[in-house]
Design an enzyme around this catalytic site. Structure first.
Site, PDB file in Angstrom:
ATOM      1  N   ASP A 128      -4.212 -42.550  20.807  1.00  0.00           N
ATOM      2  CA  ASP A 128      -4.805 -42.810  19.493  1.00  0.00           C
ATOM      3  C   ASP A 128      -3.848 -42.405  18.371  1.00  0.00           C
ATOM      4  O   ASP A 128      -2.929 -41.610  18.579  1.00  0.00           O
ATOM      5  CB  ASP A 128      -6.154 -42.084  19.335  1.00  0.00           C
ATOM      6  CG  ASP A 128      -6.061 -40.569  19.501  1.00  0.00           C
ATOM      7  OD1 ASP A 128      -5.349 -40.117  20.418  1.00  0.00           O
ATOM      8  OD2 ASP A 128      -6.689 -39.845  18.707  1.00  0.00           O
ATOM      9  N   GLU A 143      -7.206 -37.700  20.677  1.00  0.00           N
ATOM     10  CA  GLU A 143      -6.521 -36.422  20.486  1.00  0.00           C
ATOM     11  C   GLU A 143      -6.646 -35.984  19.038  1.00  0.00           C
ATOM     12  O   GLU A 143      -6.845 -34.815  18.737  1.00  0.00           O
ATOM     13  CB  GLU A 143      -5.042 -36.539  20.857  1.00  0.00           C
ATOM     14  CG  GLU A 143      -4.298 -35.199  20.905  1.00  0.00           C
ATOM     15  CD  GLU A 143      -3.695 -34.761  19.576  1.00  0.00           C
ATOM     16  OE1 GLU A 143      -3.336 -33.587  19.450  1.00  0.00           O
ATOM     17  OE2 GLU A 143      -3.590 -35.584  18.647  1.00  0.00           O
TER      18      GLU A 143
HETATM   19 ZN   LIG Z   1      -0.022 -36.268  18.259  1.00  0.00          ZN
END
Ligand SMILES: [Zn+2]
Length: 387
Positions: free
Chosen positions: A75, A137
């Site tokens: 992401d 994340e």
């Molecule tokens: Zn990162």
């Protein structure tokens, strides 16, 4: 074709998947799983509860314990309100730099890993290589958390992990954790002229905050002797306090947002246990003496584990041999590394590009950095090759 050209092509494709955390990543994951599957990797796609995001866990080599995880989050952060010189989701090359959202954070690393995957696949590996792509994340390491919770059940026990966050290929062996909480206080509203007839949620929130400030001071005395963090101890701070409506109304509701940056898991537990005990032993009994329905609730917004530097670290030793780096540093930004460490693995963070470009408009990674990362991965493939 040279590996660097493959990497460039792959990075262009990776950037073209607009995997902003909120929008999902399924297309990217399916594309990567296909590529790795064609090379003979065993691929596992783990879709989240919403059905819009997934982790990929791909294994090349022998099906056994002791493998090496190469991990990157798929992401990226949003581009809204950022002033880009060109389309952030179309890679642009200029003067040895490759621009695009995620170029350094951290699709550059993923591209380098995918480019070297055929090398791993055609080697006679002495231990498995696991290529791991996670989701979310940037919004609390949700994907890695799920992956780490499912790995033991899958019967996979890798020994070490390299998290390819942008460190300019320096070895990072430690970072603090980042834990965020919201505590909500529910009391009893009433007229300001009779304060003892109500339960003042703001006053209890203040007492709670004062207890946290005491803990903040105690944490300074708990800093590990050899701590290299700045500051060396676990920090704690109150970020937002909301409550009440007017001067003369006893507030029935208040909330406090606070965060902690633990240097050890023990500190995190210490603070949470201490503040919960204070609630249980002192605040709640006082509130409920007036109003039995009063409550205090501490909600975990996110708990990203820190990466604790350890003396014996096989990942540090191997990556140092591969990159020629001497020594390892600690940094202030958080990564998924601590989650892997909690599984008992030895972990370092090491990847191409600089954190200085991450999350910014005109994010880039240099070809030099990608070249250095490829060199590390090629040496790793050579080292793991039995034939
Ligand atoms: Zn990162």
């Amino acid at each position: 074709m040279a590996l660097i050209d493959d990497t460039k092509t792959l990075l262009g494709e990776l950037i073209s998947f607009a995997t902003v955390s909120s929008d999902g990543n399924l297309e990217l994951i399916a594309w990567a799983a296909d590529r790795l599957g064609e090379l003979g990797a065993e691929t596992r796609v783990m879709v989240d509860e919403t059905g819009s995001k997934a982790n990929l866990f791909a294994t090349i080599g022998p099906n056994e314990d002791g493998g090496i995880v190469l991990s990157g989050h798929s992401d990226v952060v949003p581009v809204a309100d950022q002033d880009w010189s060109s389309d952030p989701f179309r890679m642009r090359e200029a003067d040895g730099l490759l621009y695009g959202r995620g170029a350094c954070d951290m699709k550059g690393f993923i591209a380098a890993v995918l480019a070297t995957a055929p090398l791993f696949a055609t080697s006679k590996l002495t231990r498995p290589v696991h290529i791991c792509l996670t989701y979310d994340e940037e919004v609390g390491c949700l994907g890695a958390r799920k992956l780490v919770s499912e790995l033991p059940g899958m019967g996979v026990r890798p020994a070490l992990a390299v998290i390819g966050e942008p460190t300019e290929m320096r070895i990072i062996e430690g970072h603090k954790g980042c834990c965020e909480y919201t505590t909500t206080f529910r009391g009893l509203e009433g007229h300001g002229s009779v304060p003892d007839a109500g339960v003042n949620a703001v006053e209890y929130a203040l007492r709670y905050g004062m207890r946290l400030m005491e803990l903040k001071e105690q944490l300074k005395g708990r800093a590990p002797a050899a701590s290299r963090f700045d500051p060396p101890w676990t920090t704690l701070q109150l970020g937002r306090l909301v409550g009440g409506v007017a001067h003369n109304v006893i507030p029935g509701l208040a909330s406090l947002d606070w965060e902690m940056r633990p240097v050890t898991e023990a500190d995190r537990a210490y603070v949470c246990e201490a503040i919960d005990a204070y609630v249980h032993d002192e605040l709640l009994p006082a509130m409920r003496a007036v109003h039995p329905q009063a409550s205090i609730r501490r909600e975990v917004v996110g708990e990203v584990a820190g990466l604790e530097p350890v003396e014996e670290n096989e990942a540090r030793r191997i990556v140092a041999e591969l990159t020629g780096a001497n020594g390892a540093d600690v940094v202030s930004f958080g990564t998924e590394a601590g989650l892997f460490q909690q599984l008992g693995m030895s972990v370092v963070v090491c990847g191409p590009g600089s954190i200085a470009q991450a999350h910014k408009p005109d994010e880039f990674v240099s070809l030099d950095q990608l070249g250095a990362c490829l060199a590390m991965l090629e040496r790793l493939a050579g080292r793991l090759n039995a034939s």
